[in-house]
Design a protein around this motif. Structure first.
Motif, PDB file in Angstrom:
ATOM      1  N   SER A 138      82.579  65.727   6.330  1.00 39.44           N
ATOM      2  CA  SER A 138      83.577  64.653   6.419  1.00 39.44           C
ATOM      3  C   SER A 138      82.958  63.285   6.172  1.00 39.44           C
ATOM      4  CB  SER A 138      84.259  64.696   7.785  1.00 39.44           C
ATOM      5  OG  SER A 138      84.953  65.914   7.927  1.00 39.44           O
ATOM      6  N   ASP A 139      81.754  63.060   6.721  1.00 41.25           N
ATOM      7  CA  ASP A 139      81.064  61.774   6.541  1.00 41.25           C
ATOM      8  C   ASP A 139      80.962  61.382   5.077  1.00 41.25           C
ATOM      9  OD1 ASP A 139      80.542  61.690   9.173  1.00 41.25           O
ATOM     10  OD2 ASP A 139      78.350  61.810   9.022  1.00 41.25           O
ATOM     11  N   LEU A 140      80.731  62.381   4.243  1.00 42.79           N
ATOM     12  CA  LEU A 140      80.474  62.135   2.824  1.00 42.79           C
ATOM     13  C   LEU A 140      81.730  62.323   1.982  1.00 42.79           C
ATOM     14  CD1 LEU A 140      77.065  64.048   2.463  1.00 42.79           C
ATOM     15  CD2 LEU A 140      77.450  61.638   3.028  1.00 42.79           C
ATOM     16  N   GLY A 141      82.837  62.645   2.637  1.00 44.00           N
ATOM     17  CA  GLY A 141      84.081  62.878   1.898  1.00 44.00           C
ATOM     18  C   GLY A 141      84.013  64.129   1.035  1.00 44.00           C
ATOM     19  N   LEU A 142      83.121  65.042   1.406  1.00 46.65           N
ATOM     20  CA  LEU A 142      82.904  66.244   0.591  1.00 46.65           C
ATOM     21  C   LEU A 142      83.693  67.409   1.167  1.00 46.65           C
ATOM     22  CD1 LEU A 142      81.168  67.494  -1.758  1.00 46.65           C
ATOM     23  CD2 LEU A 142      79.473  68.058  -0.009  1.00 46.65           C
ATOM     24  N   ASN A 143      84.476  68.051   0.331  1.00 47.59           N
ATOM     25  CA  ASN A 143      85.203  69.250   0.750  1.00 47.59           C
ATOM     26  C   ASN A 143      85.259  70.244  -0.395  1.00 47.59           C
ATOM     27  OD1 ASN A 143      87.016  70.724   2.688  1.00 47.59           O
ATOM     28  ND2 ASN A 143      88.390  70.578   0.915  1.00 47.59           N
ATOM     29  N   VAL A 144      84.779  71.438  -0.134  1.00 45.39           N
ATOM     30  CA  VAL A 144      84.744  72.482  -1.156  1.00 45.39           C
ATOM     31  C   VAL A 144      85.354  73.751  -0.574  1.00 45.39           C
ATOM     32  CG1 VAL A 144      83.238  73.891  -2.601  1.00 45.39           C
ATOM     33  CG2 VAL A 144      82.685  71.489  -2.211  1.00 45.39           C
ATOM     34  N   PRO A 145      86.561  74.153  -1.031  1.00 45.69           N
ATOM     35  CA  PRO A 145      87.165  75.401  -0.559  1.00 45.69           C
ATOM     36  C   PRO A 145      86.554  76.596  -1.287  1.00 45.69           C
ATOM     37  CG  PRO A 145      88.653  74.263  -2.072  1.00 45.69           C
ATOM     38  CD  PRO A 145      87.414  73.406  -1.964  1.00 45.69           C
ATOM     39  N   LEU A 146      86.329  77.664  -0.542  1.00 52.30           N
ATOM     40  CA  LEU A 146      85.667  78.848  -1.098  1.00 52.30           C
ATOM     41  C   LEU A 146      86.624  80.037  -1.102  1.00 52.30           C
ATOM     42  CD1 LEU A 146      82.358  78.555   0.977  1.00 52.30           C
ATOM     43  CD2 LEU A 146      82.767  77.704  -1.345  1.00 52.30           C
ATOM     44  N   PRO A 147      86.987  80.529  -2.286  1.00 56.56           N
ATOM     45  CA  PRO A 147      87.786  81.750  -2.325  1.00 56.56           C
ATOM     46  C   PRO A 147      86.955  82.944  -1.857  1.00 56.56           C
ATOM     47  CG  PRO A 147      87.929  80.530  -4.399  1.00 56.56           C
ATOM     48  CD  PRO A 147      86.800  79.931  -3.613  1.00 56.56           C
ATOM     49  N   PRO A 148      87.630  84.006  -1.374  1.00 57.99           N
ATOM     50  CA  PRO A 148      86.889  85.211  -0.981  1.00 57.99           C
ATOM     51  C   PRO A 148      86.164  85.813  -2.180  1.00 57.99           C
ATOM     52  CG  PRO A 148      89.242  85.401  -0.458  1.00 57.99           C
ATOM     53  CD  PRO A 148      89.071  84.138  -1.221  1.00 57.99           C
ATOM     54  N   LEU A 149      85.021  86.402  -1.930  1.00 62.15           N
ATOM     55  CA  LEU A 149      84.240  87.081  -2.968  1.00 62.15           C
ATOM     56  C   LEU A 149      84.155  86.234  -4.231  1.00 62.15           C
ATOM     57  CD1 LEU A 149      85.450  90.781  -2.544  1.00 62.15           C
ATOM     58  CD2 LEU A 149      83.399  89.699  -1.611  1.00 62.15           C
ATOM     59  N   SER A 150      83.594  85.067  -4.068  1.00 66.09           N
ATOM     60  CA  SER A 150      83.499  84.143  -5.203  1.00 66.09           C
ATOM     61  C   SER A 150      82.141  83.467  -5.190  1.00 66.09           C
ATOM     62  CB  SER A 150      84.582  83.068  -5.097  1.00 66.09           C
ATOM     63  OG  SER A 150      84.273  82.188  -4.021  1.00 66.09           O
TER      64      SER A 150
ATOM     65  N   ARG B  97      78.535  69.649  -8.078  1.00 60.85           N
ATOM     66  CA  ARG B  97      77.473  68.657  -7.992  1.00 60.85           C
ATOM     67  C   ARG B  97      77.936  67.537  -7.076  1.00 60.85           C
ATOM     68  NH1 ARG B  97      75.902  66.720 -13.784  1.00 60.85           N
ATOM     69  NH2 ARG B  97      78.155  66.533 -13.976  1.00 60.85           N
ATOM     70  N   PHE B  98      77.030  67.012  -6.306  1.00 66.30           N
ATOM     71  CA  PHE B  98      77.359  65.817  -5.535  1.00 66.30           C
ATOM     72  C   PHE B  98      76.157  64.893  -5.470  1.00 66.30           C
ATOM     73  CE2 PHE B  98      75.374  66.645  -1.311  1.00 66.30           C
ATOM     74  CZ  PHE B  98      75.083  68.003  -1.413  1.00 66.30           C
ATOM     75  N   GLN B  99      76.469  63.630  -5.337  1.00 68.55           N
ATOM     76  CA  GLN B  99      75.447  62.589  -5.299  1.00 68.55           C
ATOM     77  C   GLN B  99      75.133  62.291  -3.841  1.00 68.55           C
ATOM     78  OE1 GLN B  99      74.068  60.322  -7.973  1.00 68.55           O
ATOM     79  NE2 GLN B  99      72.736  59.917  -6.226  1.00 68.55           N
ATOM     80  N   THR B 100      73.854  62.358  -3.472  1.00 72.98           N
ATOM     81  CA  THR B 100      73.516  62.068  -2.080  1.00 72.98           C
ATOM     82  C   THR B 100      73.355  60.574  -1.866  1.00 72.98           C
ATOM     83  OG1 THR B 100      71.143  62.387  -2.468  1.00 72.98           O
ATOM     84  CG2 THR B 100      72.409  64.293  -1.719  1.00 72.98           C
ATOM     85  N   THR B 101      73.520  60.204  -0.629  1.00 69.22           N
ATOM     86  CA  THR B 101      73.371  58.808  -0.206  1.00 69.22           C
ATOM     87  C   THR B 101      71.934  58.607   0.271  1.00 69.22           C
ATOM     88  OG1 THR B 101      74.018  59.499   2.002  1.00 69.22           O
ATOM     89  CG2 THR B 101      75.774  58.743   0.544  1.00 69.22           C
TER      90      THR B 101
ATOM     91  N   THR C 200      83.055  65.821  -4.874  1.00 65.94           N
ATOM     92  CA  THR C 200      82.093  66.344  -5.841  1.00 65.94           C
ATOM     93  C   THR C 200      82.106  65.438  -7.073  1.00 65.94           C
ATOM     94  OG1 THR C 200      83.717  67.715  -6.978  1.00 65.94           O
ATOM     95  CG2 THR C 200      82.594  68.694  -5.075  1.00 65.94           C
ATOM     96  N   MET C 201      81.092  65.540  -7.876  1.00 66.88           N
ATOM     97  CA  MET C 201      81.087  64.783  -9.117  1.00 66.88           C
ATOM     98  C   MET C 201      82.174  65.349 -10.033  1.00 66.88           C
ATOM     99  SD  MET C 201      76.981  64.217  -9.544  1.00 66.88           S
ATOM    100  CE  MET C 201      77.104  63.083 -10.923  1.00 66.88           C
ATOM    101  N   GLY C 202      83.024  64.478 -10.514  1.00 66.55           N
ATOM    102  CA  GLY C 202      84.154  64.910 -11.328  1.00 66.55           C
ATOM    103  C   GLY C 202      85.338  65.377 -10.508  1.00 66.55           C
ATOM    104  N   GLY C 203      85.186  65.429  -9.186  1.00 69.20           N
ATOM    105  CA  GLY C 203      86.287  65.860  -8.322  1.00 69.20           C
ATOM    106  C   GLY C 203      86.673  67.313  -8.523  1.00 69.20           C
TER     107      GLY C 203
ATOM    108  N   CYS D 186      70.153  61.405  -4.928  1.00 66.25           N
ATOM    109  CA  CYS D 186      69.843  62.537  -5.783  1.00 66.25           C
ATOM    110  C   CYS D 186      71.137  63.232  -6.189  1.00 66.25           C
ATOM    111  CB  CYS D 186      68.974  63.491  -4.959  1.00 66.25           C
ATOM    112  SG  CYS D 186      68.337  64.879  -5.857  1.00 66.25           S
ATOM    113  N   VAL D 187      71.145  63.799  -7.371  1.00 69.15           N
ATOM    114  CA  VAL D 187      72.252  64.678  -7.737  1.00 69.15           C
ATOM    115  C   VAL D 187      71.889  66.092  -7.298  1.00 69.15           C
ATOM    116  CG1 VAL D 187      73.559  65.702  -9.629  1.00 69.15           C
ATOM    117  CG2 VAL D 187      72.960  63.273  -9.694  1.00 69.15           C
ATOM    118  N   VAL D 188      72.713  66.652  -6.430  1.00 72.07           N
ATOM    119  CA  VAL D 188      72.472  68.013  -5.943  1.00 72.07           C
ATOM    120  C   VAL D 188      73.384  68.969  -6.705  1.00 72.07           C
ATOM    121  CG1 VAL D 188      72.612  69.575  -3.959  1.00 72.07           C
ATOM    122  CG2 VAL D 188      71.782  67.230  -3.653  1.00 72.07           C
ATOM    123  N   LEU D 189      72.785  69.995  -7.258  1.00 69.49           N
ATOM    124  CA  LEU D 189      73.558  71.072  -7.872  1.00 69.49           C
ATOM    125  C   LEU D 189      73.661  72.177  -6.832  1.00 69.49           C
ATOM    126  CD1 LEU D 189      71.836  71.313 -11.382  1.00 69.49           C
ATOM    127  CD2 LEU D 189      73.667  69.791 -10.635  1.00 69.49           C
TER     128      LEU D 189
END
Ligand SMILES: [Cu+2]
Length: 215
Positions: free
Chosen positions: A157-169, A174-178, A119-122, A93-96
């Motif tokens: 880590s399993d999915l190679g997914l990493n999303v950094p979150l700035p403060p107050l943001s 999007r990512f594709q699930t396995t 993420t989709m598009g990196g 599935c594509v997760v938004l």
């Protein structure tokens, strides 16, 4: 009536969890497509007519809403948390995903985790306000965040997914699930207690780490 039926201390957490649950993941991909009512009247060739009902999952989309709140908001100082701390998304599935970071502090991030990965598009979209799109601000599309301007990360880590979150943001990606499985997620910014900030919420399931279930 003070003292009668006192609220347990984690009431704020449960309230916020309920809120996050209400905001959170909706229908599974396979169930996302609305059924079209079959038309009444003659049915040629014995088969119903009308729009095809697609039950494929390749184009279906799922939404995942997460919030990051401070320990103070939860009544547990020094214990920021993701809400919900464990989440479920459909397979194939594509997760938004949309993450609202209500934390205004920054933390030291482990090397490399300032990069958006998996993420989709990196990349991801960033609104520089916890209220996100409600501000009317146009989001920025970024592939990295300054290491000195990160509050938390959402890292699987399993999915190679990493999303950094700035403060107050607010960030969107999007990512594709396995296929189905359970994957540990954790924050890679040292936002906890103890030496170096790697204890407390960082080592407690359902706070700055937990399980992403794909089913
Ligand atoms: Cu964190």
């Amino acid at each position: 009536m003070a003292g009668r039926n006192p609220e347990p201390t984690p009431w704020k957490r449960r309230s916020l969890l309920a809120l996050a649950g209400a905001l959170g993941a909706g229908a599974a991909c396979g169930r996302l497509t609305r059924r079209q009512p079959y038309p009444s009247g003659p049915v040629p060739n014995g088969r119903p007519t009308g729009p095809a009902v697609s039950m494929t999952t390749t184009t279906a989309r799922e939404y995942l809403y997460l919030a990051v709140v401070t320990g103070t908001m939860l009544g547990k100082s020094g214990w920021p948390a993701f809400l919900p701390g464990n989440m479920t998304v459909p397979a194939h599935c594509v997760v938004l995903a949309e993450v609202h970071c209500l934390d205004d502090g920054v933390a030291t991030v482990a090397g490399g985790y300032e990069q958006v990965r998996g993420t989709m598009g990196g990349s991801m979209q960033v609104f520089h306000a916890a209220a996100g799109p409600q501000t009317g601000e146009a989001p920025q599309t970024v592939q990295t965040v300054s290491p000195s301007a990160i509050a938390h990360t959402f890292t699987v880590s399993d999915l190679g997914l990493n999303v950094p979150l700035p403060p107050l943001s607010t960030v969107r990606f999007r990512f594709q699930t396995t296929g189905p499985g359970q994957h540990a997620w954790q924050c890679m910014a040292s936002c906890g207690t103890g030496p170096g900030g790697w204890q407390g919420t960082m080592t407690t399931a359902g706070w700055m780490r937990g399980t992403l279930t794909i089913q």
